[in-house]
Motif scaffolding. Structure first.
Motif, mmCIF file in Angstrom:
data_model
loop_
_atom_site.group_PDB
_atom_site.id
_atom_site.type_symbol
_atom_site.label_atom_id
_atom_site.label_comp_id
_atom_site.label_asym_id
_atom_site.label_seq_id
_atom_site.Cartn_x
_atom_site.Cartn_y
_atom_site.Cartn_z
ATOM 1 N N TYR A 1 59.829 13.221 70.740
ATOM 2 C CA TYR A 1 59.972 14.125 69.539
ATOM 3 C C TYR A 1 60.019 15.349 69.699
ATOM 4 O O TYR A 1 58.802 16.153 70.276
ATOM 5 N N LEU A 2 60.321 16.215 69.594
ATOM 6 C CA LEU A 2 61.001 16.979 70.251
ATOM 7 C C LEU A 2 61.747 18.617 69.353
ATOM 8 O O LEU A 2 62.752 18.456 68.865
ATOM 9 N N PRO A 3 60.751 18.970 68.555
ATOM 10 C CA PRO A 3 61.608 19.544 67.289
ATOM 11 C C PRO A 3 62.055 20.830 67.590
ATOM 12 O O PRO A 3 62.918 21.780 66.787
ATOM 13 N N PHE A 4 61.809 21.454 68.709
ATOM 14 C CA PHE A 4 62.823 22.952 69.085
ATOM 15 C C PHE A 4 63.737 22.451 70.393
ATOM 16 O O PHE A 4 63.677 21.840 70.784
ATOM 17 N N LYS A 5 64.717 23.973 70.315
ATOM 18 C CA LYS A 5 65.175 24.184 71.118
ATOM 19 C C LYS A 5 64.643 25.584 71.837
ATOM 20 O O LYS A 5 64.446 26.188 71.658
ATOM 21 N N ALA A 6 65.745 25.301 73.459
ATOM 22 C CA ALA A 6 66.084 25.960 74.232
ATOM 23 C C ALA A 6 66.468 27.568 73.618
ATOM 24 O O ALA A 6 67.622 27.387 72.330
ATOM 25 N N GLY A 7 64.939 28.397 73.360
ATOM 26 C CA GLY A 7 65.231 29.925 72.663
ATOM 27 C C GLY A 7 64.665 29.967 71.485
ATOM 28 O O GLY A 7 64.133 30.904 71.021
ATOM 29 N N ASP A 8 64.315 28.708 70.976
ATOM 30 C CA ASP A 8 63.636 28.576 69.387
ATOM 31 C C ASP A 8 62.148 29.574 69.677
ATOM 32 O O ASP A 8 61.548 29.631 70.851
ATOM 33 N N ARG A 9 62.090 31.027 69.047
ATOM 34 C CA ARG A 9 60.157 30.449 68.863
ATOM 35 C C ARG A 9 59.558 30.490 68.384
ATOM 36 O O ARG A 9 59.651 29.594 67.210
ATOM 37 N N ILE A 10 58.407 29.635 68.438
ATOM 38 C CA ILE A 10 57.187 28.935 68.369
ATOM 39 C C ILE A 10 56.019 29.406 68.162
ATOM 40 O O ILE A 10 55.648 30.898 69.194
ATOM 41 N N LYS A 11 55.170 29.571 67.445
ATOM 42 C CA LYS A 11 54.018 30.092 66.663
ATOM 43 C C LYS A 11 53.221 28.699 66.728
ATOM 44 O O LYS A 11 52.850 28.144 67.105
ATOM 45 N N LYS A 12 52.035 29.720 67.148
ATOM 46 C CA LYS A 12 50.560 28.874 67.141
ATOM 47 C C LYS A 12 50.160 27.939 67.013
ATOM 48 O O LYS A 12 50.269 28.395 64.991
ATOM 49 N N GLY A 13 49.796 26.851 67.038
ATOM 50 C CA GLY A 13 49.705 26.104 65.524
ATOM 51 C C GLY A 13 50.539 24.598 65.994
ATOM 52 O O GLY A 13 50.724 23.516 65.421
ATOM 53 N N ASN A 14 51.830 25.563 66.182
ATOM 54 C CA ASN A 14 53.567 24.924 65.833
ATOM 55 C C ASN A 14 53.412 23.362 66.921
ATOM 56 O O ASN A 14 52.804 23.286 68.393
ATOM 57 N N LEU A 15 53.713 22.348 66.341
ATOM 58 C CA LEU A 15 53.628 21.432 67.693
ATOM 59 C C LEU A 15 55.014 21.142 68.365
ATOM 60 O O LEU A 15 55.792 20.937 67.398
ATOM 61 N N VAL A 16 54.670 20.994 69.621
ATOM 62 C CA VAL A 16 55.731 21.448 70.144
ATOM 63 C C VAL A 16 56.331 20.151 70.499
ATOM 64 O O VAL A 16 58.070 20.046 70.812
ATOM 65 N N ALA A 17 56.054 19.121 70.898
ATOM 66 C CA ALA A 17 56.810 18.263 71.487
ATOM 67 C C ALA A 17 55.511 16.778 71.252
ATOM 68 O O ALA A 17 54.755 17.169 70.994
ATOM 69 N N SER A 18 56.009 15.809 71.076
ATOM 70 C CA SER A 18 54.884 13.954 70.868
ATOM 71 C C SER A 18 55.444 12.628 72.268
ATOM 72 O O SER A 18 57.097 12.863 72.279
ATOM 73 N N LEU A 19 54.703 12.211 72.736
ATOM 74 C CA LEU A 19 55.083 11.406 73.601
ATOM 75 C C LEU A 19 54.976 9.897 72.556
ATOM 76 O O LEU A 19 54.463 9.810 71.851
#
Length: 75
Positions: free
Chosen positions: A57-75
């Protein structure tokens, strides 16, 4: 004449070496490597997982802004 050629060669070599050194320092200070990939940051940020595995699970694409607390990826 040989001294001038040797000096010129030395100056060119030192210049090229300094350019690569500066690029290396810039790269290592702006990109942090982890098991998950690379992240370009303005400040030091570490990404890691407790276990090895494949990212499913990888909800962000290259260049997206990520805020503190966002799930960045999961295994």
């Amino acid at each position: 004449m040989k001294k001038k050629i040797a000096l010129f060669t030395l100056v060119i070599f030192v210049t090229i070496t300094l350019i690569f050194l500066i690029k290396y320092i810039y790269y290592t200070s702006n990109y942090i490597s982890s098991n998950a990939g690379f992240v370009k940051t303005n400040s030091l940020t570490y990404l890691s997982f407790k276990e090895d595995g494949k990212i499913n699970y990888l909800p962000f694409k290259a260049g997206d802004r990520i805020k503190k607390g966002n799930l960045v990826a999961s295994l």
